[in-house]
Design an enzyme around this catalytic site. Structure first.
Site, PDB file in Angstrom:
ATOM      1  N   GLY A 203      14.482   6.283  31.174  1.00 49.31           N
ATOM      2  CA  GLY A 203      14.691   6.292  30.193  1.00 49.31           C
ATOM      3  C   GLY A 203      14.015   7.346  29.077  1.00 49.31           C
ATOM      4  N   SER A 204      12.960   7.192  28.466  1.00 51.72           N
ATOM      5  CA  SER A 204      13.112   8.029  27.624  1.00 51.72           C
ATOM      6  C   SER A 204      12.043  10.132  28.070  1.00 51.72           C
ATOM      7  CB  SER A 204      12.244   7.699  26.419  1.00 51.72           C
ATOM      8  OG  SER A 204      11.015   7.389  26.776  1.00 51.72           O
ATOM      9  N   GLY A 208       8.429   8.744  30.510  1.00 53.11           N
ATOM     10  CA  GLY A 208       9.340   9.694  31.746  1.00 53.11           C
ATOM     11  C   GLY A 208       7.929  10.739  31.752  1.00 53.11           C
ATOM     12  N   GLU A 227      14.505   9.594  35.329  1.00 58.09           N
ATOM     13  CA  GLU A 227      15.735  10.739  34.701  1.00 58.09           C
ATOM     14  C   GLU A 227      15.710  10.449  32.869  1.00 58.09           C
ATOM     15  OE1 GLU A 227      18.687   9.905  32.545  1.00 58.09           O
ATOM     16  OE2 GLU A 227      20.097   8.885  33.814  1.00 58.09           O
ATOM     17  N   CYS A 259      22.995   7.586  28.647  1.00 59.29           N
ATOM     18  CA  CYS A 259      22.060   8.843  28.858  1.00 59.29           C
ATOM     19  C   CYS A 259      23.044   9.740  29.144  1.00 59.29           C
ATOM     20  CB  CYS A 259      21.505   8.637  30.625  1.00 59.29           C
ATOM     21  SG  CYS A 259      22.456   8.213  31.754  1.00 59.29           S
TER      22      CYS A 259
END
Lengths: 492, 492
Positions: A203-204, A208, A227, A259
Site C-alpha cells: 500500500g501507501s 506502511g 511494499e 506500484c
C-alpha cells in the site's frame, strides 16, 4: 474488553492454536491444499470477477488475467515447497577432530515463524489481496494467516475468504489457518498482539511506515514486510514514437494504479515528444479504484501541473461522478533536469494514477549521479538503449547505479506487468519496501521462515526433514567429518 | 560540525566509496583476503593474547581457543563464498507461452547491502569483536565494514584493526573496506548515517534494543541484527552428580559471561543436589571482564540471594580489588516452581556472570506449558534425559515447545561452546535476537545480502554470476521455458 477487542483476541487465539498443527503438515499436503484453493478460486471466477468489477472499476480482461495470475501463484508456491528444498536442510555430522574442538551433530532447517498478519492492497483485488502473493507465501511456509481486508473491495474479500476457508478445510488443513478481519483499527490492534509473529503489507508509504513503526516498537518487535512506494524511473538514450507509445501504455494501464508504473521517463534534450499527445488521447477514460484514490490523484495532478517550468504533453481529463468515483485519462508532462531539481517536492512524490513526467536531460554522463541522488529506493529501474549502446559498455555506470537502488533492473520493456517466477525480485531499498526481501516470486517464502538447529538429537525427536532416513525425501546438505575446505586449494 | 562529527562523516564517506569496488571483487579474491586476515591474526597470536589477557581477565587457554575459532570463522566464510552458491543465482529463461503471459528473461542474485556497522561485544574479544563472526560475514558478503570497538578492550581492538586493515590492503582489497571507531556516541551517530545500510550487535538487551529502535526509526530504516539476551533453560529428567558437575562447569566457564550460559536447570523435585556445593567450590576464582560487568553481577547476585524462598546450594564469593575489578566464584541457588513464579522479577532476568538457578519441578507433564510461559525467546534450550525417555516419545511436547521458542535445541551436553559450522543457528525469538537470523555459522552471511533481478539484460551488462558463459563457474538454478510443475503429478 469491548466486543471488538474480544473478536480480535479470538482471531489471535485461533491463529496461535493453529500454528503447531499447521507447521506439522507435510509440504506435499500443504501444496495440495494450495492447489485446491487455486482450483476453487478459478471455479468461482465469473462470480468473483463480477464483484471485483463493481467494487474496483477494473476491466474484466484485467481481472481475468489477475485471477489467473493469483491461481498460478498458489500453484507455484505449491511447487516450491513440495520437494522440500525451501527448508534449506543442513546436517553437520559429528566430528571429534574438528579444528576448533569436537563438533557435535547439528542439524538445521527452516521452520514457519508462526501467525502472519497480511494487510491487503486496493489495486490488485486478487493478486495482492485475500488470496494473493503474501498469503500464498505465508500459507506455503506453514504459517497461519490473518488477512486484513482492504476497504476498497469488502464483498470480494469476504467471498474470496469463504472460498479459501472452504478449500483449506476440505483439503484437511487445521482450523484457524486462515481468517479475515476488516477495519484499519482492528488491523492495528492485531499487529500489536504478541501472538502475531510477522506482518506483510502492500500500500501507501504513509500507512506502511506507520504499521512498520508499530511492528518495530512492540515489546516484542516482529518483522514487517511492507511494499510501500516506487516511482520506477526509465532512462532512454533515444525517444521515438514507438518508445513513447509503449511508455504511455505502461503509464495508463490499470489507470496507472500500479506500484511499478513508470513515474519518470528520462530522454535526451531535443527529443521529439510530439507523439505523446496522440498516444495519450487514444487511451479511454478509466475509473480510479475508489473515491479516496481519486481525490489523492486529483490533488497530485494539480500540484504537478501547477509546478513552475512544467510543460504539458497530454493534459488528460479528470471528472468525479455523483457517487464520488473519479474517472481519468492520462496526464503526461515534461520538464528539464533543472526544473525537476528545483521542484522536487511537487514532482518527485509518487502519483498513484495515470500521470507521468518526461525529463529531458542534456548529458547522459550525468545520469548515474542524478539517479542516485533523486531515486535512492525503487522497485524497478529501466534502461532503453540501442543494441550498440548496450554492447559497448557505455551504460555500465548507469546500470551499476540502478542495481544499487532498485530491486529489478530492466533492459527494454516496461516495469508494469510483473511476472511470477523463481527469479523475480519485487522489493528494493526503502521506501520501495521496508525490507530487502521480495514480495513476488518464490523467494518470497523465506520471509516467513526462521532457522532452528537441533544438536545431538535422537532420530526419534528430529523433525522428518532432518532424519537420516529422510522420510520426506528432501534435499539434505551434509557436512561430513574431516572434510577439507576448498579455500585450502587456492589460498595457501 | 565538530571535529568528531567530521571524523564520523569521513568514516561513512570512506565506507560508501568502498561499496562498489568491494562488491565487484570476486568471491575467490575476497575469500583469499579473509584467509590472509586469519593468517595474520594467528601470526600475531602471542602479542594479541597478551593484550587480551590484561584487558579482559580471560585465561590464556580460553583466549588461544577463541583466537583459533576466530581465524577458523574467517576461513569458513572464505570457503562459503568461493563456489558462489551463496549468491543463490536463479535464471528464468524467457518463455513466450508462460501460463500467465509471456515471461521475460529474468535473472536474480544476491548482492551486498552496502556498508555495515558492527558493535563489538565485551565477552569475546576476538570471536565477537573486531575480526569476529559478524565482521567475517559482512566482509565475505562484500560489504564495507565499520566496527565500533568495545570499550572493554580498546588496545586489543586497535591492534587487531591494524592487522586486519594491513592484511586486507595487502590482499588487494579497496581502501575503506574496514574501519574502526570508538565511543558509544560515535556508534550511535554512525548508525543514524544514511550511508550505513545494516547494523550488527552483540551485547545487552538494554543497549541492543536502544540501537535497534534507532535503526528502525531512521528516515530510511535499516535492518539491525542484534544478539541481546538469553537464559538458556535446561530440562533434566534426572539429576545425578555427573550431570550436576557438567552444569556447574557450563555455568562457570569464562566466569559465566557467555550468552549461552544455562541460567536455569530444571530437575525433578526430590533430586539430590548435594554435589553442586562441592563442584562449585572446586572452581577457581575468575575475574569478570570489566568493572561495569562486575558491578552488574554483584547486584544481580544480591537480588537473587535476597529473593523469598531461595535456597543456596553454593554461595560463592565476590570481591572487588583496588582497581575496581570484580572476582567471583560460582553462585548456585535452588527454588521450586512456585517460588520461581512468585519471584519472576528477581529471578528471570539474565545474570551475566557465574550464577544459575536450579528449579525443582513436581510434574514433568507441566514443563512444556511452563517453558512457553516463562521463556518465549532464547538462543538455546536443552534436554537431558535417559535413552529410553528419548526414544519413547514422552518428550515430544517439550521438544516442540523448545523449538518454537529457541534457535537451537540440544539433547545432552551444554549450550556453552557454540561450534561454527554450516548448520549452526545462533539466534532465536526476541529478546535472544532482534531478528530470526543467525549470527554464528555460515548462514549468517544472508543477513548482509539482498536480491537484485535483471530483466531482459544483454550478456555484456549482467554481473558475472548471471551470464550464460558463467565465468565464475557458480551454481545457476535455471528455469527452462515450458517446464511442467511437479505439483501436477500429485495434486490433480
Amino acid at each position: 474488553m469491548t466486543d471488538n477487542d474480544s473478536r480480535i483476541d479470538e482471531v489471535a487465539a485461533a491463529a496461535a492454536a493453529a500454528a503447531r498443527p499447521f507447521a506439522r503438515t507435510t509440504p506435499r499436503d500443504r501444496g495440495a491444499a494450495l492447489v485446491a484453493v487455486a482450483d476453487a478460486l478459478e471455479a468461482a471466477g465469473p462470480e468473483l470477477i463480477a464483484i471485483a468489477m463493481r467494487e474496483t472499476g477494473l476491466s474484466e480482461a484485467r481481472l481475468q488475467g489477475e485471477l489467473r495470475r493469483t491461481a498460478w501463484q498458489l500453484r507455484l508456491f505449491a511447487d516450491t515447497i513440495v520437494d522440500g528444498s525451501y527448508l534449506d536442510v543442513r546436517i553437520d555430522l559429528a566430528d571429534p577432530d574438528y579444528v576448533i574442538g569436537p563438533r557435535p551433530d547439528v542439524r538445521r532447517m527452516l521452520e514457519p515463524v508462526g501467525p502472519v498478519l497480511n494487510f491487503a492492497a486496493s489495486n490488485f483485488p486478487f493478486a495482492f489481496s485475500v488470496a494473493g502473493g503474501d498469503s500464498a507465501a505465508a500459507l506455503a511456509a506453514g504459517c497461519p494467516l490473518v488477512v486484513k481486508a482492504h476497504s476498497g473491495h469488502p464483498e470480494l474479500s469476504r467471498r474470496t475468504a469463504e472460498i479459501v476457508t472452504g478449500a483449506l478445510r476440505d483439503a484437511g488443513m487445521p482450523d484457524g489457518v486462515f481468517q479475515l478481519i476488516e477495519g484499519q483499527q482492528n488491523g492495528v490492534a492485531l499487529l500489536k498482539d504478541e501472538r502475531i509473529r510477522a506482518g506483510a503489507f502492500t500500500g501507501s508509504t504513509h500507512v506502511g511506515r506507520m504499521l512498520a513503526d508499530i511492528a518495530a516498537s512492540r515489546p516484542v518487535p516482529i518483522p514487517f514486510y511492507g511494499e510501500l512506494g516506487s516511482v520506477n524511473p526509465v532512462y532512454a538514450t533515444y525517444a521515438d514514437a514507438a518508445l513513447l507509445d509503449g511508455f504511455v501504455t505502461s503509464v495508463s494501464g490499470s489507470a496507472g494504479q500500479l506500484c511499478t508504473k513508470p513515474g519518470f521517463l528520462f530522454v535526451p534534450e531535443g527529443s521529439d515528444l510530439g507523439s505523446v499527445t496522440a498516444s495519450a488521447s487514444a487511451v479511454a477514460e478509466h475509473r480510479l479504484l475508489n473515491p479516496g484514490i481519486g481525490r489523492g490523484f486529483t490533488q497530485r495532478r494539480e500540484d504537478v501541473l501547477a509546478a513552475d517550468g512544467v510543460t504539458v504533453l497530454a493534459e488528460g481529463e479528470v471528472r468525479t461522478d455523483d457517487a464520488g468515483q473519479t474517472y481519468a485519462t492520462p496526464t503526461v508532462v515534461t520538464v528539464d533536469v533543472d526544473t525537476l531539481l528545483r521542484n522536487r517536492e511537487a514532482l518527485l512524490e509518487e502519483s498513484f494514477g495515470p500521470l507521468s513526467v518526461v525529463v529531458r536531460y542534456p548529458d547522459a554522463a550525468a545520469l548515474p549521479a542524478l539517479h542516485t541522488e533523486l531515486f535512492p529506493g525503487n522497485l524497478t529501474s529501466t534502461v532503453h538503449a540501442r543494441p550498440e549502446e548496450l554492447a559497448d559498455g557505455s551504460l555500465a555506470d548507469l546500470v551499476d547505479a540502478l542495481a544499487q537502488t532498485s530491486g529489478r533492473v530492466l533492459f527494454g520493456g516496461w516495469p508494469t506487468g510483473v511476472s511470477v517466477t523463481p527469479a523475480m525480485q519485487h522489493g528494493g531499498p526503502y521506501p520501495a519496501t521496508t525490507s530487502d526481501a521480495t514480495s513476488v516470486g518464490t523467494a518470497a517464502i523465506t520471509r516467513f521462515l526462521r532457522g532452528v538447529a537441533y544438536q545431538g538429537a535422537p532420530q526419534e525427536l528430529l523433525p522428518e526433514p532432518l532424519r537420516d532416513d529422510n522420510p520426506w525425501n528432501v534435499p539434505q546438505r551434509r557436512s561430513e567429518p574431516g572434510l577439507s575446505m576448498s579455500w585450502g586449494s587456492f589460498a595457501r
